[in-house]
Scaffold this motif. Structure first.
Motif, PDB file in Angstrom:
ATOM      1  N   GLY A  81      47.646  57.083  30.044  1.00  0.00           N
ATOM      2  CA  GLY A  81      48.697  57.831  30.720  1.00  0.00           C
ATOM      3  C   GLY A  81      48.412  59.324  30.765  1.00  0.00           C
ATOM      4  O   GLY A  81      48.599  59.979  31.802  1.00  0.00           O
ATOM      5  N   SER A  82      47.952  59.890  29.656  1.00  0.00           N
ATOM      6  CA  SER A  82      47.684  61.329  29.599  1.00  0.00           C
ATOM      7  C   SER A  82      46.517  61.720  30.501  1.00  0.00           C
ATOM      8  O   SER A  82      46.568  62.745  31.202  1.00  0.00           O
ATOM      9  N   LEU A  83      45.451  60.929  30.494  1.00  0.00           N
ATOM     10  CA  LEU A  83      44.299  61.238  31.342  1.00  0.00           C
ATOM     11  C   LEU A  83      44.668  61.187  32.819  1.00  0.00           C
ATOM     12  O   LEU A  83      44.355  62.117  33.581  1.00  0.00           O
ATOM     13  N   SER A  88      46.302  63.775  37.915  1.00  0.00           N
ATOM     14  CA  SER A  88      47.252  63.823  39.034  1.00  0.00           C
ATOM     15  C   SER A  88      47.860  65.217  39.171  1.00  0.00           C
ATOM     16  O   SER A  88      48.062  65.714  40.291  1.00  0.00           O
ATOM     17  N   ARG A  89      48.155  65.860  38.043  1.00  0.00           N
ATOM     18  CA  ARG A  89      48.723  67.211  38.081  1.00  0.00           C
ATOM     19  C   ARG A  89      47.738  68.191  38.717  1.00  0.00           C
ATOM     20  O   ARG A  89      48.109  69.004  39.572  1.00  0.00           O
ATOM     21  N   ILE A  90      46.463  68.099  38.305  1.00  0.00           N
ATOM     22  CA  ILE A  90      45.441  69.028  38.814  1.00  0.00           C
ATOM     23  C   ILE A  90      45.168  68.781  40.307  1.00  0.00           C
ATOM     24  O   ILE A  90      44.975  69.722  41.078  1.00  0.00           O
ATOM     25  N   VAL A 142      34.241  59.004  29.687  1.00  0.00           N
ATOM     26  CA  VAL A 142      34.023  58.424  31.020  1.00  0.00           C
ATOM     27  C   VAL A 142      34.817  59.218  32.056  1.00  0.00           C
ATOM     28  O   VAL A 142      34.298  59.605  33.111  1.00  0.00           O
ATOM     29  N   PHE A 143      36.084  59.473  31.735  1.00  0.00           N
ATOM     30  CA  PHE A 143      36.967  60.229  32.627  1.00  0.00           C
ATOM     31  C   PHE A 143      36.434  61.646  32.847  1.00  0.00           C
ATOM     32  O   PHE A 143      36.374  62.140  33.976  1.00  0.00           O
TER      33      PHE A 143
END
Length: 544
Positions: A81-83, A88-90, A142-143
């Motif tokens: 969720g945090s990643l 999404s915010r950026i 990975v992210f």
């Protein structure tokens, strides 16, 4: 107990300067992970939460994990969720609360990360917990690689990872920490001894080692600033501020609750200044009343550690400790049990961070918990004929006596306070700041003055033990190299060479002066070390 108002945050400027530097270095390609260690309620979680609130950087994605009493499913949801929310915010994408919608809305932008998430979901579905854990802790790198972003992993109470019950869990974690160059780890633990063991034995990494930073309760200056900020236009005398600092031990959470209660009571009574009766009422409301926030908190804590076969002894041990029965023999006699029965129980209390072991001493370091055990919990346990009204009256009387004792001690001069401390020693070995000190019984303790210059004097104490005299120099202001030379010259004038020379200074020594003193085999005790010893002997802190 996570009552957080990030605007009311004080006393941690150096901590945030360190974090700012480490993040800046991380972005430049140099990674230094950090471990913040300190007792419960000292403010470690607030540090992490304020860091997230202040973080405004489109190159960094924070992942905050509160790991205490959590399962693998929580771990999965928080990391994923945090990643995805950070991404999404950026990228100005919708940040859904529902994790399935979040995965769906970012899938086409993050194919490799999405593939990793599918693997985790498959492992969890088929109850392959170790494989799921490995994939979860691999996902941030990975992210980060896929997005060209960087991750900050903030892990609160990281030592509780072990409660997931997976084999070699820190070995697996360490492998990832070592290789995840685009991930900065900032972890906390309320069990410093256990955490240091994990860091040194199981997370001693070739790359990515952790910088250990101890988080201490507020000193008096920070406590005073905190109280004044919270009370706003409500004034409070410095002597009462000093009492509140000492009573709470400088614990930010306890100060917060007292200040909140003082604000409420001041509004009710229409007062713009806090006097002792109002402070006493605030303490009674939170610490004595059955549904007071700290009274209830301590009650629940005691219930948790007393649950299970044979653990009813925990309360008896804590009550004996509050009565200054601090050595194993004293505890067994007070409780009426054998050493073999006491040892595993007291060790568990030490492991939980409720009791501290120093040499042969055991003690409850948390001043407010110690007071509650002695004057609230124990009274309710052993009092037979006291009505609730009488119990309330007795608590008020004892609290007033504590305030009066503190005022009396506060008026004593520095040399008297130190002389009283030295009177407590009884042939024991203690550890202060990881240094070992063997402290004898002193037959005679005589405060003196020695001439420093025109109209200037040193306060000293000549303390006589069976093996010779000790030369104890007392300084409340700065100490320089010339002071060390004068101390040594005075010691040479004594008929017999002092057995030990101790420099007791309320101010920190500069490096050259410290080196000079240590070369001369002098012991150096500063404010923190003095207050550690004073707390051990249940005496008020020294306050500059």
């Amino acid at each position: 107990m996570n009552v957080v108002d990030l605007e009311k945050f004080h006393g941690r400027k150096s901590i945030f300067e360190l974090i700012k530097k480490r993040i800046s270095d991380f972005k430049e390609g140099y990674r230094q992970n950090i471990a913040f260690l300190g007792e419960r309620y000292v403010g470690k979680s607030i540090i992490l939460q304020k860091l997230i609130a202040d973080l405004d950087d489109d190159e960094l994605v924070p992942v905050y994990l509160d790991l205490e009493n959590k399962d693998l499913n929580y771990f999965y949801h928080r990391v994923v969720g945090s990643l995805l929310c950070g991404f999404s915010r950026i990228r100005n994408l919708p940040c859904h609360d529902d994790i399935s919608l979040l995965i769906q809305s970012t899938r086409e932008h993050l194919p490799k990360t999405s593939n990793g998430i599918k693997k985790i979901q498959s492992h969890i579905h088929h109850h392959r917990t170790l494989e799921a854990y490995r994939e979860i802790i691999a996902l941030p790198q990975v992210f980060a690689t896929e997005t060209n972003l960087m991750c900050i992993l903030l892990m609160d109470e990281f030592h509780t990872l072990e409660e997931l019950g997976l084999p070699e869990i820190f070995k697996e974690f360490g492998k990832k920490v070592m290789t995840q160059t685009r991930c900065l780890y900032i972890v906390t633990s309320s069990l410093p001894a256990a955490a240091k063991k994990i860091l040194s034995e199981r997370l001693s990494l070739l790359f990515g080692n952790f910088e250990v930073v101890q988080i201490e309760p507020f000193d008096f200056s920070s406590s005073q600033e905190f109280i004044h900020f919270y009370l706003k236009d409500i004034s409070v005398d410095e002597s009462l501020t000093k009492f509140l600092f000492d009573f709470t031990g400088g614990q930010p959470l306890y100060l917060r609750f007292i200040c909140q209660e003082l604000v409420n009571l001041s509004a009710i009574h229409r007062q713009n200044k806090v006097f002792a009766p109002l402070a006493s009422q605030a303490i009674e409301n939170i610490l004595f009343n059955s549904w007071g926030v700290l009274s209830r908190h301590f009650e629940l804590m005691l219930e948790r550690i007393s649950a299970g076969k044979g653990n009813f002894l925990m309360a008896s041990i804590l009550m004996a400790l509050s009565q200054r029965k601090q050595k194993a023999k004293e505890l067994t006699q007070a409780i009426g049990i054998k050493q073999a029965t006491l040892t595993p129980k007291i060790n568990r209390l030490v492991e939980k961070g409720i009791v501290v072991k120093n040499g042969s001493f055991f003690y409850v370091k948390d001043k407010m918990l110690r007071y509650w055990i002695k004057y609230v919990f124990q009274k309710r346990r052993i009092s037979i004929d006291l009505t609730p009204e009488r119990q309330t009256m007795q608590f008020r009387e004892e609290l007033q006596q504590a305030m009066d004792r503190f005022d009396t001690i506060l008026k004593k001069d520095f040399s008297s306070r130190i002389a009283e401390l030295f009177c407590c020693f009884e042939e024991e070995t203690l550890y202060v700041n990881n240094r070992r000190y063997k402290l004898p019984i002193f037959q005679e303790i005589i405060p003196k003055k020695i001439r420093k210059g025109a109209g200037e004097y040193f306060d000293i104490i000549q303390a006589t033990a069976s093996d010779g005299d000790w030369f104890i120099v007392l300084k409340t202001d700065a100490v320089c190299e010339n002071d060390i030379n004068m101390i040594l010259a005075e010691a040479k004038r004594w008929k017999q060479k002092p057995q030990r020379c101790v420099l007791v200074s309320m101010s920190d020594l500069d490096e050259n002066t410290r080196v000079k003193a240590l070369q001369e085999k002098m012991w150096i005790w500063n404010e923190n070390e003095l207050n550690t010893l004073l707390n051990l002997y249940d005496k008020p802190y020294l306050v500059r």
